[in-house]
Scaffold this motif. Structure first.
Motif, short mmCIF file in Angstrom:
data_model
loop_
_atom_site.label_atom_id
_atom_site.label_comp_id
_atom_site.label_asym_id
_atom_site.label_seq_id
_atom_site.Cartn_x
_atom_site.Cartn_y
_atom_site.Cartn_z
N THR A 1 -0.38 -9.95 -0.46
CA THR A 1 -0.89 -11.31 -0.61
C THR A 1 0.15 -12.36 -0.22
N GLY A 2 1.44 -11.97 -0.27
CA GLY A 2 2.50 -12.92 0.08
C GLY A 2 2.77 -12.99 1.57
N GLY A 3 2.06 -12.21 2.37
CA GLY A 3 2.22 -12.30 3.82
C GLY A 3 3.35 -11.48 4.40
N SER A 4 3.86 -10.50 3.68
CA SER A 4 4.94 -9.67 4.20
C SER A 4 4.45 -8.82 5.37
N ILE A 5 5.36 -8.56 6.31
CA ILE A 5 5.09 -7.58 7.34
C ILE A 5 5.44 -6.21 6.79
N ILE A 6 4.46 -5.31 6.77
CA ILE A 6 4.66 -3.98 6.16
C ILE A 6 4.74 -2.92 7.26
N GLY B 1 -1.43 13.55 3.65
CA GLY B 1 -0.41 14.37 2.99
C GLY B 1 1.01 14.06 3.41
N SER B 2 1.20 13.26 4.47
CA SER B 2 2.56 12.93 4.91
C SER B 2 3.26 12.04 3.88
N VAL B 3 4.50 12.35 3.58
CA VAL B 3 5.30 11.54 2.65
C VAL B 3 6.00 10.45 3.45
N VAL B 4 5.82 9.20 3.04
CA VAL B 4 6.34 8.06 3.80
C VAL B 4 7.01 7.05 2.88
N GLU B 5 7.73 6.13 3.51
CA GLU B 5 8.28 4.97 2.82
C GLU B 5 7.55 3.72 3.32
N LEU B 6 7.29 2.79 2.40
CA LEU B 6 6.74 1.49 2.78
C LEU B 6 7.88 0.48 2.79
N TRP B 7 8.07 -0.17 3.93
CA TRP B 7 9.06 -1.23 4.06
C TRP B 7 8.34 -2.55 4.27
N HIS B 8 8.93 -3.63 3.78
CA HIS B 8 8.30 -4.92 4.01
C HIS B 8 9.35 -5.98 4.32
N ALA B 9 8.94 -6.92 5.16
CA ALA B 9 9.79 -8.06 5.49
C ALA B 9 9.06 -9.31 5.00
N PRO B 10 9.49 -9.89 3.87
CA PRO B 10 8.79 -11.05 3.32
C PRO B 10 9.06 -12.32 4.14
N PRO B 11 8.10 -13.22 4.19
CA PRO B 11 8.31 -14.48 4.92
C PRO B 11 9.35 -15.35 4.22
N VAL C 1 3.32 -3.88 -4.43
CA VAL C 1 2.63 -3.72 -3.15
C VAL C 1 1.61 -4.84 -2.96
N LEU C 2 0.83 -5.13 -3.99
CA LEU C 2 -0.17 -6.19 -3.87
C LEU C 2 0.49 -7.55 -3.66
N ALA C 3 1.63 -7.78 -4.31
CA ALA C 3 2.35 -9.04 -4.12
C ALA C 3 2.84 -9.17 -2.69
N ALA C 4 3.31 -8.07 -2.11
CA ALA C 4 3.77 -8.10 -0.72
C ALA C 4 2.62 -8.38 0.23
N THR D 1 -4.50 4.72 -5.30
CA THR D 1 -4.46 4.47 -3.86
C THR D 1 -4.62 2.98 -3.57
N VAL D 2 -3.94 2.52 -2.53
CA VAL D 2 -4.10 1.16 -2.02
C VAL D 2 -4.16 1.25 -0.50
N VAL D 3 -4.74 0.25 0.13
CA VAL D 3 -4.81 0.19 1.58
C VAL D 3 -3.88 -0.92 2.06
N VAL D 4 -3.00 -0.56 2.98
CA VAL D 4 -2.08 -1.55 3.55
C VAL D 4 -2.30 -1.60 5.07
N SER D 5 -2.10 -2.78 5.64
CA SER D 5 -2.17 -2.94 7.09
C SER D 5 -0.75 -2.95 7.62
N SER D 6 -0.45 -1.99 8.46
CA SER D 6 0.91 -1.85 8.96
C SER D 6 0.96 -2.10 10.46
N ILE D 7 2.08 -2.68 10.90
CA ILE D 7 2.28 -2.90 12.33
C ILE D 7 2.99 -1.73 12.99
N SER D 8 3.43 -0.77 12.17
CA SER D 8 4.21 0.35 12.71
C SER D 8 3.75 1.65 12.09
N ILE D 9 3.06 2.49 12.89
CA ILE D 9 2.61 3.81 12.43
C ILE D 9 3.19 4.87 13.37
#
Length: 204
Positions: free
Chosen positions: A190-195, A127-137, A185-188, A112-120
């Motif tokens: 720490t790299g400042g991506s919008i997730i 239990g919900s199956v989701v996709e993680l998208w990111h927009a790198p700077p 995921v960790l690279a995204a 498990t990892v914790v991500v901060s998302s702007i869109s939920i």
């Protein structure tokens, strides 16, 4: 003059005996069916939604008596829950626990990892199956590249409001991912991506 009584044909007697045998077989079959339906077996049932990779204890389950007949060995009995067992897939609350959904902790492929998302999206939960998208700077530091899939098959563990200055725009989400995806995921992060998090398949 008395005439001798005619004997019944042999084939008539044979049909009578076959009829009796069929009736006996039918009665025996009904008895066995009723008897087997009354036999129950104790198996485990999930009392909450269990996520892949979670360690399992008896507190996660309740024992229920069910009539499984030949399927008994397919499901997990109370005595079969060994220390160090983990879930190998999502177990929805109320599901009878199949043997195939339990594995050894040493063989866990997820974490498990914790991500901060702007869109939920509404309706997501444990239990919900989701996709993680990111927009790198991009290099100028003032804009972001086009969004792309980061992880295509994550599972939501929990959702909590983020704390701090960004709490109005971001939500902390614990997700279950394959260990092979942890580095990306960790690279995204720490790299400042919008997730962003979206239901699986919605962005295809």
């Amino acid at each position: 003059m008395m005439h001798p009584r005619a004997r019944r044909p042999f084939f008539g007697d044979l049909r009578f005996l076959i009829g009796l045998a069929l009736v006996a077989v039918s009665i025996a079959g009904v008895w066995l069916l009723v008897s087997s339906s009354r036999q129950t077996t104790p198996v485990l049932q999930a009392t909450r939604t269990v996520l892949p990779g979670e360690s399992l204890t008896s507190a996660d389950f309740q024992v229920v008596e069910v009539g499984l007949a030949a399927l008994t060995e397919t499901y997990l009995a109370p005595q079969d829950l060994d220390p160090g067992s983990i879930a190998t897939r999502t177990l929805p609350q109320g599901e009878l626990v199949p043997q195939s959904a339990i594995g050894d902790e040493d063989a866990a492929r997820t974490t498990t990892v914790v991500v901060s998302s702007i869109s939920i999206p509404e309706g997501l939960g444990a239990g919900s199956v989701v996709e993680l998208w990111h927009a790198p700077p991009v290099d100028d530091g003032r804009s972001f590249d086009a969004p792309r899939v980061l992880v295509g098959d994550a599972i939501v563990g929990s959702i909590a409001e983020a704390e701090g200055m960004l709490s109005q725009t971001r939500t902390d989400v614990e997700v279950v991912i394959d260990r092979a995806d942890v580095g990306d995921v960790l690279a995204a992060i720490t790299g400042g991506s919008i997730i962003s998090i979206i239901p699986a398949g919605a962005g295809s």
